[in-house]
Enzyme design. Structure first.
Site, PDB file in Angstrom:
ATOM      1  CG  ASP A   1      -2.082   0.915   1.135  1.00  0.00           C
ATOM      2  OD1 ASP A   1      -2.426   1.334   0.011  1.00  0.00           O
ATOM      3  OD2 ASP A   1      -2.673   1.229   2.188  1.00  0.00           O
TER       4      ASP A   1
ATOM      5  CB  SER B   1     -11.954   2.970   8.153  1.00  0.00           C
ATOM      6  OG  SER B   1     -11.207   1.817   7.847  1.00  0.00           O
TER       7      SER B   1
END
Length: 293
Positions: A82, A210
């Site tokens: 990532d 999130s």
């Protein structure tokens, strides 16, 4: 089936408009737990590692954990690096065996970003790996990467030129999303996803997942967000599960690490499984259950 290229996982998700959870793990327990959830839900899974996690555990040890835990697994999984602005870390992970990388050059001028991304794509291809690209910073700092200042969004023509020139496999546009906790409900530019996909059909990566609502997830996935990143929710679940167990252990005066690990694993499995159900990836790998570790 076990470990497959990122493009194999995302091409089906993009074509059929479901999302695949791309979950940032932090250690061996969280890695095994999310793999276990994928087996339980017969779901494809993208396991992500941050630069911070790679450096803290070590790429060789982390990859050895990955190969051991995915041996015999019978759902499609892939290992992704990532947000990485460091070319040397990208080269290291590709050499060791990561299946894909996000080269985060969003802090650079677009032309320089494009030039270096072309180089990263060529390097990744030599290793049979995929590349995710981005031209705008996603607001928020995650594992020491990023900025709290929202970057200006580039015109569609700029984004399309970047995609055509670099040949990246996945694109991560800024659409009002942010890493970490949202200070208020995010106002998302759904149409930007549709515009990019209509002009240049490729899987879109949704960052800052999130804290988004179920409706926002479903809408973005329906428009082409096939890769849905989850990091903050995993870290919070992991740490809160540890905290709750340890508070109870202190009250009882009983210290049993294996019980702690089982309790934390259960919460992480539940989180990952719930995301697979929400994003529509559950049952997309309907095969006999393998093992996750």
């Amino acid at each position: 089936m076990p470990v497959v290229p990122l493009t194999d996982i995302l091409s089906d998700a993009f074509d059929k408009r479901y999302g695949v959870p791309a979950i940032n793990i932090v250690n061996d327990l969280t890695l095994e737990a999310v793999l276990g959830a994928a087996v339980d839900k017969a779901s494809p899974l993208i396991v992500q590692t941050s630069v911070k996690t790679v450096k803290s555990i070590g790429s060789d040890v982390l990859y050895a954990m990955w190969t051991a835990m995915t041996a015999g697994i019978e759902v499609p999984v892939t290992l992704h690096l990532d947000h990485c602005p460091e070319r040397e870390v990208i080269s290291e992970c590709l050499r060791v065996g990561w299946n894909s990388v996000l080269f985060d050059a969003s802090h650079l001028p677009v032309e320089e970003n494009k030039r270096q991304t072309v180089e990263v794509v060529a390097e990744a291809r030599r290793h049979g790996a995929g590349v995710e690209g981005e031209i705008e910073s996603i607001t928020g700092v995650e594992d020491g990467v990023g900025s709290d200042t929202e970057a200006a969004r580039q015109d569609l023509a700029v984004a399309l030129d970047f995609l055509r020139t670099t040949g990246v496999d996945v694109f991560a546009p800024a659409i009002g999303n942010a890493h970490g906790h949202y200070k208020r409900a995010p106002v998302l530019d759904f149409d930007r996803v549709s515009d990019i996909v209509a002009a240049y059909p490729l899987p879109i990566a949704l960052h800052g997942g999130s804290g988004m609502s179920d409706e926002q997830f479903r809408e973005l996935i329906s428009r082409g967000c096939a890769k849905v990143n989850i990091s903050t929710a995993l870290k919070e679940t992991y740490m809160q599960a540890n905290l709750a167990f340890l508070k109870e252990a202190a009250e009882r005066g009983k210290w049993d690490p294996p019980s702690l690990f089982r309790a934390v694993r259960g919460d992480v499995v539940d989180l990952a499984g719930s995301l697979m159900t929400l994003f529509g990836s559950e049952g997309r790998a309907p095969v006999a259950a393998g093992k996750a570790g």
